[in-house]
Design an enzyme around this catalytic site. Structure first.
Site, short mmCIF file in Angstrom:
data_model
loop_
_atom_site.label_atom_id
_atom_site.label_comp_id
_atom_site.label_asym_id
_atom_site.label_seq_id
_atom_site.Cartn_x
_atom_site.Cartn_y
_atom_site.Cartn_z
N GLN A 18 -4.84 17.57 6.17
CA GLN A 18 -5.21 17.32 4.77
C GLN A 18 -6.65 16.83 4.71
O GLN A 18 -7.09 16.03 5.55
CB GLN A 18 -4.27 16.29 4.15
CG GLN A 18 -4.62 15.88 2.73
CD GLN A 18 -5.52 14.66 2.69
OE1 GLN A 18 -5.61 13.89 3.64
NE2 GLN A 18 -6.24 14.48 1.58
N LYS B 33 -3.58 20.56 -3.33
CA LYS B 33 -2.65 19.48 -3.67
C LYS B 33 -3.19 18.65 -4.83
O LYS B 33 -4.36 18.25 -4.83
CB LYS B 33 -2.44 18.58 -2.45
CG LYS B 33 -1.50 17.40 -2.67
CD LYS B 33 -1.33 16.61 -1.37
CE LYS B 33 -0.35 15.46 -1.52
NZ LYS B 33 -0.89 14.35 -2.35
N THR C 249 -6.76 18.09 -1.05
CA THR C 249 -6.38 17.22 -2.17
C THR C 249 -7.50 17.17 -3.20
O THR C 249 -8.65 16.86 -2.87
CB THR C 249 -6.08 15.80 -1.66
OG1 THR C 249 -4.99 15.87 -0.74
CG2 THR C 249 -5.71 14.87 -2.81
N ARG D 114 -5.21 0.37 -7.94
CA ARG D 114 -3.89 0.00 -7.43
C ARG D 114 -3.82 -1.52 -7.33
O ARG D 114 -4.32 -2.13 -6.39
CB ARG D 114 -3.66 0.69 -6.08
CG ARG D 114 -3.75 2.20 -6.23
CD ARG D 114 -3.90 2.93 -4.92
NE ARG D 114 -4.21 4.34 -5.16
CZ ARG D 114 -4.54 5.20 -4.21
NH1 ARG D 114 -4.60 4.80 -2.95
NH2 ARG D 114 -4.82 6.45 -4.51
N HIS E 265 -0.04 12.45 -6.84
CA HIS E 265 -0.45 11.52 -5.78
C HIS E 265 0.53 10.35 -5.66
O HIS E 265 0.15 9.21 -5.40
CB HIS E 265 -1.86 10.99 -6.04
CG HIS E 265 -2.69 10.82 -4.81
ND1 HIS E 265 -3.67 11.71 -4.44
CD2 HIS E 265 -2.69 9.87 -3.84
CE1 HIS E 265 -4.24 11.32 -3.32
NE2 HIS E 265 -3.65 10.19 -2.93
N TYR F 20 0.84 -1.20 0.00
CA TYR F 20 0.00 0.00 0.00
C TYR F 20 0.87 1.26 0.00
O TYR F 20 0.62 2.20 -0.75
CB TYR F 20 -0.92 0.00 1.23
CG TYR F 20 -1.70 1.29 1.38
CD1 TYR F 20 -2.83 1.52 0.61
CD2 TYR F 20 -1.29 2.26 2.28
CE1 TYR F 20 -3.55 2.71 0.73
CE2 TYR F 20 -1.99 3.45 2.41
CZ TYR F 20 -3.12 3.67 1.63
OH TYR F 20 -3.81 4.85 1.76
N TYR G 193 -10.04 15.74 1.83
CA TYR G 193 -10.59 15.50 0.50
C TYR G 193 -11.97 16.15 0.41
O TYR G 193 -12.58 16.47 1.43
CB TYR G 193 -10.76 14.00 0.24
CG TYR G 193 -9.50 13.19 0.26
CD1 TYR G 193 -8.68 13.10 -0.86
CD2 TYR G 193 -9.12 12.47 1.40
CE1 TYR G 193 -7.52 12.34 -0.85
CE2 TYR G 193 -7.97 11.70 1.41
CZ TYR G 193 -7.18 11.64 0.29
OH TYR G 193 -6.04 10.89 0.30
N SER H 289 -3.14 13.16 7.51
CA SER H 289 -4.12 12.76 6.51
C SER H 289 -5.52 12.66 7.12
O SER H 289 -5.68 12.33 8.29
CB SER H 289 -3.73 11.40 5.92
OG SER H 289 -4.76 10.88 5.11
N ARG I 85 -0.18 7.31 -7.81
CA ARG I 85 -1.23 6.41 -7.33
C ARG I 85 -2.59 6.69 -7.95
O ARG I 85 -3.58 6.05 -7.59
CB ARG I 85 -1.32 6.51 -5.80
CG ARG I 85 -0.05 6.06 -5.11
CD ARG I 85 0.01 6.53 -3.66
NE ARG I 85 -0.98 5.90 -2.81
CZ ARG I 85 -0.87 4.69 -2.28
NH1 ARG I 85 0.21 3.95 -2.54
NH2 ARG I 85 -1.81 4.19 -1.50
#
Length: 388
Positions: free
Chosen positions: A127, A254, A155, A164, A278, A24, A129, A106, A281
């Site tokens: 951070q 970001k 972000t 992924r 990212h 990960y 989203y 995060s 990713r």
């Protein structure tokens, strides 16, 4: 094993972490082309070696968003990083504070905002989203402000999660329910030091900031299901105006790779942006941060603080990014490897390595202050300097 570089810490992390956690942290999306470009393109940046200059006193200090920093480096937000060591985000935040640089927590950290705030003495960054539930977002922003977070990193490059493949193969995201739990348990059992220190004594294993909306569901499959359902693919610049109006402190956007998007960030009234893919990713095949940075710095570098991440594995890489136009950089995998390999002491040691490598690179390019690092340090044949 005494780590002498970030790559040494990567090897320590590989040996210590269960496969699902290492993959990960280490992996990217699809064929990991952009992940490799981040490292490879940065390695190709040639600097001018200069001689016979007094470089006996080198100063790495700077200031970004009104915050004094010992060097132009911050620890980037990494989801689930707190599971790589016992209460890992607290350890990383303490290491950053000891060195004198910012730490960014995060949204999907293991340690929640109040726990990290209690573990340090100075403000850190947070951070976030864009999430469908705006009430939850507003509550998180209020909590971040109440805990003294000094900047918001927002972000914008994840309207949907990237594919992924390593996570699918390891069982982190591809095997739901009991089957996935059994696979992860087997991988954890193969790493007894992690299983003892983090798996057994590092509880609670929840994503602290989003725990209220998960409503008691603590499995990793619960988190990924929530993420797929709640990350908002309808987000537009209008939504960012709401974020700008809601958050009164420094706002850093970001996930910028295009100069036109960078101009829109500046028009929004943001205080900074992060040139980032990212960590390779999201969109595989996208530009490396190294290639994307110079045109963006040329377009908006006089209007806001341009930061960058992606592929930075040494202090030499930091100097390269600064020469390409960044005012500062964020380390991602570098601190996650060091945290997994050595806890708080590992992150502190890794940052001291970065600092020492920066000093050598600056001395050999003939500069004594980070304010002197600019495109004049780039070798004349360098192909990544175009701002067109």
């Amino acid at each position: 094993m005494k780590a002498a570089s970030v790559l040494d810490y990567r090897e320590l992390a590989r040996r210590r972490l269960p496969r699902f956690l290492f993959d990960y942290i280490d992996g990217g999306s699809y064929g990991e082309v952009t992940l490799r470009r981040n490292v490879g393109d940065l390695e190709q940046i040639a600097l001018r070696q200069r001689i016979l200059r007094d470089v006996s006193a080198i100063d790495l200090s700077t200031s970004i968003f009104g915050q004094a920093m010992a060097m132009p480096v911050a620890l980037a937000p990494i989801g689930l990083a707190g599971l790589t060591a016992r209460r890992g985000e607290v350890q990383a935040a303490r290491a950053a504070e000891a060195v004198g640089i910012p730490f960014c927590l995060s949204t999907v950290s293991a340690c929640p905002l109040p726990e990290v705030a209690k573990g340090v003495n100075k403000p850190f960054w947070f951070q976030l989203y864009m999430i469908r539930d705006r009430v939850f977002m507003r509550d998180l922003l209020a909590q971040a402000a109440a805990t003294g977070c000094s900047a918001l990193v927002f972000t914008v490059d994840m309207p949907v999660p990237g594919s992924r493949y390593r996570d699918l193969r390891s069982g982190l995201a591809g095997a739901p329910g009991l089957a996935g739990a059994v696979r992860r348990f087997g991988q954890a059992a193969a790493r007894p030091s992690w299983a003892w220190d983090v798996g057994l004594f590092g509880r609670p294993h929840i994503l602290g900031n989003v725990a209220p909306v998960l409503k008691g569901r603590t499995g990793l499959e619960d988190f990924f299901a929530w993420m797929r359902a709640n990350f908002d693919p309808t987000v537009t610049w209008k939504d960012l105006e709401w974020v700008r109006d809601t958050w009164t402190g420094p706002l850093i956007i970001k996930g910028i790779l295009d100069p036109d998007d960078a101009r829109s960030v500046a028009d929004l009234g943001a205080d900074g942006l992060i040139v980032s893919n990212h960590g390779g990713r999201q969109l595989d095949g996208a530009l490396s941060s190294t290639r994307a940075l110079p045109p963006i710095a040329g377009a908006v570098g006089d209007r806001l603080a341009v930061l960058a991440d992606g592929g930075i594995r040494s202090g030499l890489d930091v100097v390269r990014m600064l020469a390409l136009g960044a005012k500062g950089v964020l380390l991602g995998r570098a601190w996650a490897y060091a945290l997994a390999g050595g806890g708080q002491d590992g992150v502190t040691h890794m940052l001291r390595l970065i600092e020492a490598e920066m000093r050598v690179a600056m001395a050999l390019t003939g500069v004594t202050s980070v304010t002197e690092i600019n495109r004049s340090l780039l070798a004349p044949f360098e192909a990544f300097t175009s701002s067109n």
